[in-house]
Design a protein around this motif. Structure first.
Motif, PDB file in Angstrom:
ATOM      1  N   ALA A 197       0.825  -1.205   0.000  1.00  0.00           N
ATOM      2  CA  ALA A 197       0.000   0.000   0.000  1.00  0.00           C
ATOM      3  C   ALA A 197       0.862   1.258   0.000  1.00  0.00           C
ATOM      4  O   ALA A 197       0.503   2.268  -0.613  1.00  0.00           O
ATOM      5  N   LEU A 198       1.996   1.209   0.655  1.00  0.00           N
ATOM      6  CA  LEU A 198       2.896   2.360   0.699  1.00  0.00           C
ATOM      7  C   LEU A 198       3.631   2.566  -0.620  1.00  0.00           C
ATOM      8  O   LEU A 198       4.018   3.690  -0.954  1.00  0.00           O
ATOM      9  N   ALA A 199       3.847   1.482  -1.358  1.00  0.00           N
ATOM     10  CA  ALA A 199       4.624   1.551  -2.609  1.00  0.00           C
ATOM     11  C   ALA A 199       3.860   0.824  -3.712  1.00  0.00           C
ATOM     12  O   ALA A 199       4.276  -0.245  -4.174  1.00  0.00           O
ATOM     13  N   PRO A 200       2.745   1.378  -4.173  1.00  0.00           N
ATOM     14  CA  PRO A 200       1.862   0.632  -5.085  1.00  0.00           C
ATOM     15  C   PRO A 200       2.405   0.430  -6.479  1.00  0.00           C
ATOM     16  O   PRO A 200       1.861  -0.395  -7.214  1.00  0.00           O
ATOM     17  N   TYR A 201       3.450   1.160  -6.868  1.00  0.00           N
ATOM     18  CA  TYR A 201       3.978   1.007  -8.224  1.00  0.00           C
ATOM     19  C   TYR A 201       5.163   0.052  -8.290  1.00  0.00           C
ATOM     20  O   TYR A 201       5.799  -0.069  -9.331  1.00  0.00           O
ATOM     21  N   THR A 202       5.447  -0.619  -7.209  1.00  0.00           N
ATOM     22  CA  THR A 202       6.533  -1.587  -7.208  1.00  0.00           C
ATOM     23  C   THR A 202       6.079  -2.910  -7.807  1.00  0.00           C
ATOM     24  O   THR A 202       4.887  -3.235  -7.857  1.00  0.00           O
ATOM     25  N   ARG A 203       7.040  -3.704  -8.231  1.00  0.00           N
ATOM     26  CA  ARG A 203       6.741  -5.063  -8.674  1.00  0.00           C
ATOM     27  C   ARG A 203       6.210  -5.895  -7.512  1.00  0.00           C
ATOM     28  O   ARG A 203       5.409  -6.801  -7.689  1.00  0.00           O
ATOM     29  N   PHE A 204       6.693  -5.569  -6.327  1.00  0.00           N
ATOM     30  CA  PHE A 204       6.218  -6.291  -5.146  1.00  0.00           C
ATOM     31  C   PHE A 204       4.710  -6.123  -4.989  1.00  0.00           C
ATOM     32  O   PHE A 204       3.979  -7.102  -4.778  1.00  0.00           O
ATOM     33  N   ALA A 205       4.221  -4.873  -5.105  1.00  0.00           N
ATOM     34  CA  ALA A 205       2.788  -4.629  -4.970  1.00  0.00           C
ATOM     35  C   ALA A 205       1.997  -5.322  -6.069  1.00  0.00           C
ATOM     36  O   ALA A 205       0.926  -5.897  -5.821  1.00  0.00           O
ATOM     37  N   ALA A 206       2.506  -5.280  -7.288  1.00  0.00           N
ATOM     38  CA  ALA A 206       1.811  -5.937  -8.400  1.00  0.00           C
ATOM     39  C   ALA A 206       1.759  -7.443  -8.201  1.00  0.00           C
ATOM     40  O   ALA A 206       0.747  -8.096  -8.507  1.00  0.00           O
ATOM     41  N   THR A 207       2.842  -8.017  -7.684  1.00  0.00           N
ATOM     42  CA  THR A 207       2.869  -9.462  -7.426  1.00  0.00           C
ATOM     43  C   THR A 207       1.876  -9.832  -6.338  1.00  0.00           C
ATOM     44  O   THR A 207       1.136 -10.814  -6.455  1.00  0.00           O
TER      45      THR A 207
END
Length: 245
Positions: A197-207
């Motif tokens: 939620a803090l970093a929504p544009y990361t690959r982590f968030a997308a995964t």
């Protein structure tokens, strides 16, 4: 712009059942490995975007797992040595500093929300301080930088405990230490949701979103986003045998 500091990523191979085991359940071992691989790729991207004298991956990989040709452009490889985490950290600092007697900033792969701005701030701090320290919300630390690395500053520090950060700071007693903001390490599912939620544009968030838990912000990557040309994805896939997608 600081180009006299070396930045090291201490990385664990994202293998199912061997990494991010506290994410299982609710995620499967394969999903946990995918999340670890995405976090590693995000971390490598942040390092790649930061001015540095050298960018180094300290990997727990053998010669059959990864070679120099598998690294993102501009990265060097150092193989981890030692048993416990305190030893692996201490010798990563030592081995990188032995190559070039320049300050070293070290991060792990558990904070995919890491930015080039934070790393640049850490490197700049070592121009005036002996050390720079980034505390983690769980009581550990997500970054440590040393102007003159010495294994004695790390060996014997108890790791993976709620008092690890405090113990490490005591070991730095007598040195001038700059402090960075606290970040959340991804240890369990609640951490993963908060970091996404803090970093929504990361690959982590997308995964994470692919596995059914979506962060509140949109996941569409806007045109011109730095992740359009990621240097870390190929390496994460290589280390994880396809864990990164």
């Amino acid at each position: 712009m600081n180009d006299r500091t070396q930045i090291v990523v201490l990385a664990k191979r994202p293998r199912p059942g061997h990494v991010k085991t506290r994410l299982t359940p609710p995620y499967t071992p394969e999903e946990a490995a995918d999340l670890a691989a995405a976090a590693l790729a995000d971390t490598l991207d942040a390092v790649a975007a930061t001015p540095a004298a050298a960018r180094v991956l300290a990997a727990d990989a053998g010669p059959d797992d990864i070679g120099p040709d598998d690294l993102p452009p501009g990265f060097e490889l150092v193989r981890q040595r030692g048993g416990g985490l305190d030893e692996r950290l201490a010798w990563a600092f030592h081995d990188v500093h032995a190559r070039r007697p320049l300050p070293v900033v070290l991060v792990g792969m558990d904070t995919p929300q890491l930015t080039a701005g934070l790393l640049t701030r850490a490197a700049a701090a070592l121009e005036e301080h002996d050390a720079v320290f980034g505390p983690a919300a769980d009581g550990g630390f997500w970054l440590l930088g040393l102007r003159r690395p010495d294994p004695a500053l790390l060996l014997g520090v108890p790791m993976s405990r709620p008092d690890t950060g405090a113990a490490q700071l005591r070991r730095l007693s007598g040195l001038s230490v700059a402090m960075l903001p606290a970040l959340i390490d991804v240890d369990d599912a609640a951490d993963a949701r908060e970091v996404a939620a803090l970093a929504p544009y990361t690959r982590f968030a997308a995964t994470l979103a692919r596995f059914g838990t979506r962060p509140p912000a949109p996941l569409d990557v806007p045109p011109g986003d730095p992740h359009d040309a990621p240097p870390g994805v190929a390496l994460a896939a290589r280390l994880g045998a396809g864990a990164a997608r």
